[in-house]
Design a protein around this motif. Structure first.
Motif, mmCIF file in Angstrom:
data_model
loop_
_atom_site.group_PDB
_atom_site.id
_atom_site.type_symbol
_atom_site.label_atom_id
_atom_site.label_comp_id
_atom_site.label_asym_id
_atom_site.label_seq_id
_atom_site.Cartn_x
_atom_site.Cartn_y
_atom_site.Cartn_z
ATOM 1 N N SER A 84 0.873 -1.293 0.029
ATOM 2 C CA SER A 84 -0.087 -0.012 0.093
ATOM 3 C C SER A 84 0.967 1.260 0.202
ATOM 4 C CB SER A 84 -0.966 -0.038 1.222
ATOM 5 O OG SER A 84 -0.161 -0.008 2.461
ATOM 6 N N VAL A 85 0.280 2.294 -0.682
ATOM 7 C CA VAL A 85 1.151 3.541 -0.947
ATOM 8 C C VAL A 85 -0.123 4.457 -0.885
ATOM 9 C CG1 VAL A 85 2.599 4.937 -2.186
ATOM 10 C CG2 VAL A 85 2.860 2.613 -2.248
ATOM 11 N N VAL A 86 0.233 5.756 -0.243
ATOM 12 C CA VAL A 86 -0.697 7.000 -0.076
ATOM 13 C C VAL A 86 0.013 7.748 -1.207
ATOM 14 C CG1 VAL A 86 -1.677 8.596 1.374
ATOM 15 C CG2 VAL A 86 -1.471 6.494 2.377
ATOM 16 N N VAL A 87 -0.698 8.380 -2.231
ATOM 17 C CA VAL A 87 -0.187 9.198 -3.077
ATOM 18 C C VAL A 87 -1.079 10.558 -2.783
ATOM 19 C CG1 VAL A 87 0.113 9.844 -5.554
ATOM 20 C CG2 VAL A 87 0.062 7.380 -4.651
ATOM 21 N N ASP A 88 -0.300 11.709 -2.474
ATOM 22 C CA ASP A 88 -1.095 13.037 -2.154
ATOM 23 C C ASP A 88 -0.784 13.867 -3.404
ATOM 24 O OD1 ASP A 88 -2.153 15.317 -1.364
ATOM 25 O OD2 ASP A 88 -0.765 15.511 0.448
ATOM 26 N N PHE A 89 -1.795 13.944 -4.270
ATOM 27 C CA PHE A 89 -1.812 14.717 -5.731
ATOM 28 C C PHE A 89 -1.630 16.216 -5.134
ATOM 29 C CE2 PHE A 89 -2.934 10.725 -7.473
ATOM 30 C CZ PHE A 89 -1.903 10.790 -8.543
ATOM 31 N N ASN A 90 -2.111 16.556 -4.051
ATOM 32 C CA ASN A 90 -2.090 18.110 -3.542
ATOM 33 C C ASN A 90 -0.482 18.579 -3.748
ATOM 34 O OD1 ASN A 90 -4.815 18.781 -2.578
ATOM 35 N ND2 ASN A 90 -4.378 17.027 -1.739
ATOM 36 N N ARG A 91 0.534 17.503 -3.672
ATOM 37 C CA ARG A 91 1.988 17.907 -3.685
ATOM 38 C C ARG A 91 2.608 17.515 -5.140
ATOM 39 N NH1 ARG A 91 4.388 17.833 2.377
ATOM 40 N NH2 ARG A 91 2.393 18.205 3.292
#
Length: 273
Positions: free
Chosen positions: A228-235
């Motif tokens: 699992s990976v969390v991807v923060d497209f805000n960055r």
């Protein structure tokens, strides 16, 4: 140089998510606009084994077996930096620059650069027109809906992918694997590589070339044990070639052109007219 103030929505008193994002955004603006930041690059001179004079630089320069070799009486007494820290003063009229090194040249710097074994001398100048015109970075307001859960699948050990740079140069790279991103209305996939112990992707989306620059970068942590990976497209952030024409950024690889519009992260640079 002036910068656009963050709107009220970015007030650090709102919540941790917003304040953390605002700190990231402010650091990005400082880093790109600093005297030797991304916007200060005024030349990238590709070198061969033959000594040659370069526009805007004293002496002669060529690519050697051990690094970039410069010759010229102006070198005497200049300081060589390694990772931004002074490591030696040049004695004589010859110097060899290696990875991570700069030469302090008055208010400017001469920088080592390498790509696929080819060497180039870069010039960074705080008085660069690109830096003088830079007002800041236009962004979407941060929104938690753009923090997406992903599932990482590692690439086979012998996998390769072709990367084309903005200047047309084609190179071969090793993918780390792919990410399946669980958007609320369906899955998307990204091919990712490893950089500095984390994952990195170059991508385009439905905003590219209209609401945002033609492509953007995104960094994300290494996957957990279960993938699992969390991807923060805000960055999502702009590539260096937005700030100067002398960068050689990689374009999105095949498959990294998302069908949806990612209205998160950085949009484009803000420039004085």
């Amino acid at each position: 140089m002036t910068f656009v103030a963050l709107p009220d929505a970015f007030d650090s008193s709102t919540d941790t998510f917003t304040s953390d994002w605002a700190a990231w955004h402010e650091a990005r603006e400082r880093g790109t606009s600093s005297p030797f930041g991304l916007a200060s690059l005024v030349a990238t001179h590709w070198l061969t084994g033959a000594s040659e004079e370069l526009d805007g630089v004293f002496g002669t320069w060529h690519a050697g077996l051990d690094g970039i070799i410069g010759e010229g009486r102006e070198l005497e007494g200049l300081t060589v930096l390694q990772g931004g820290r002074p490591v030696r003063v040049i004695s004589g009229n010859t110097v060899t620059l290696t990875s991570g090194q700069d030469i302090e040249w008055g208010d400017r710097r001469l920088r080592y650069f390498e790509r696929d074994g080819a060497l180039a001398l870069r010039i960074l100048d705080p008085e660069a027109p690109t830096r003088a015109r830079l007002r800041g970075i236009d962004v979407f307001e941060p929104d938690p809906q753009w923090v997406i859960e992903g599932s990482f699948s590692p690439a086979a050990p012998d996998s390769r992918m072709e990367i084309t740079a903005i200047d047309g140069h084609v190179s071969d790279d090793t993918p780390a694997g792919t990410l399946a991103l669980a958007f609320p209305d369906g899955l998307e996939t990204l091919t990712v590589v490893r950089e500095r112990g984390a994952l990195h992707a170059v991508f385009a989306d439905g905003t590219s070339g209209t609401e945002t620059y033609r492509f953007r970068f995104i960094d994300m942590p290494s996957p957990d044990a279960d993938g699992s990976v969390v991807v923060d497209f805000n960055r999502s952030y702009l590539p260096p070639c937005v700030f100067s024409d002398f960068y050689v950024c990689p374009l999105p690889p095949a498959g990294n052109r998302l069908s949806r519009a990612i209205r998160a992260g950085e949009k484009n640079v803000l420039l004085d007219s």
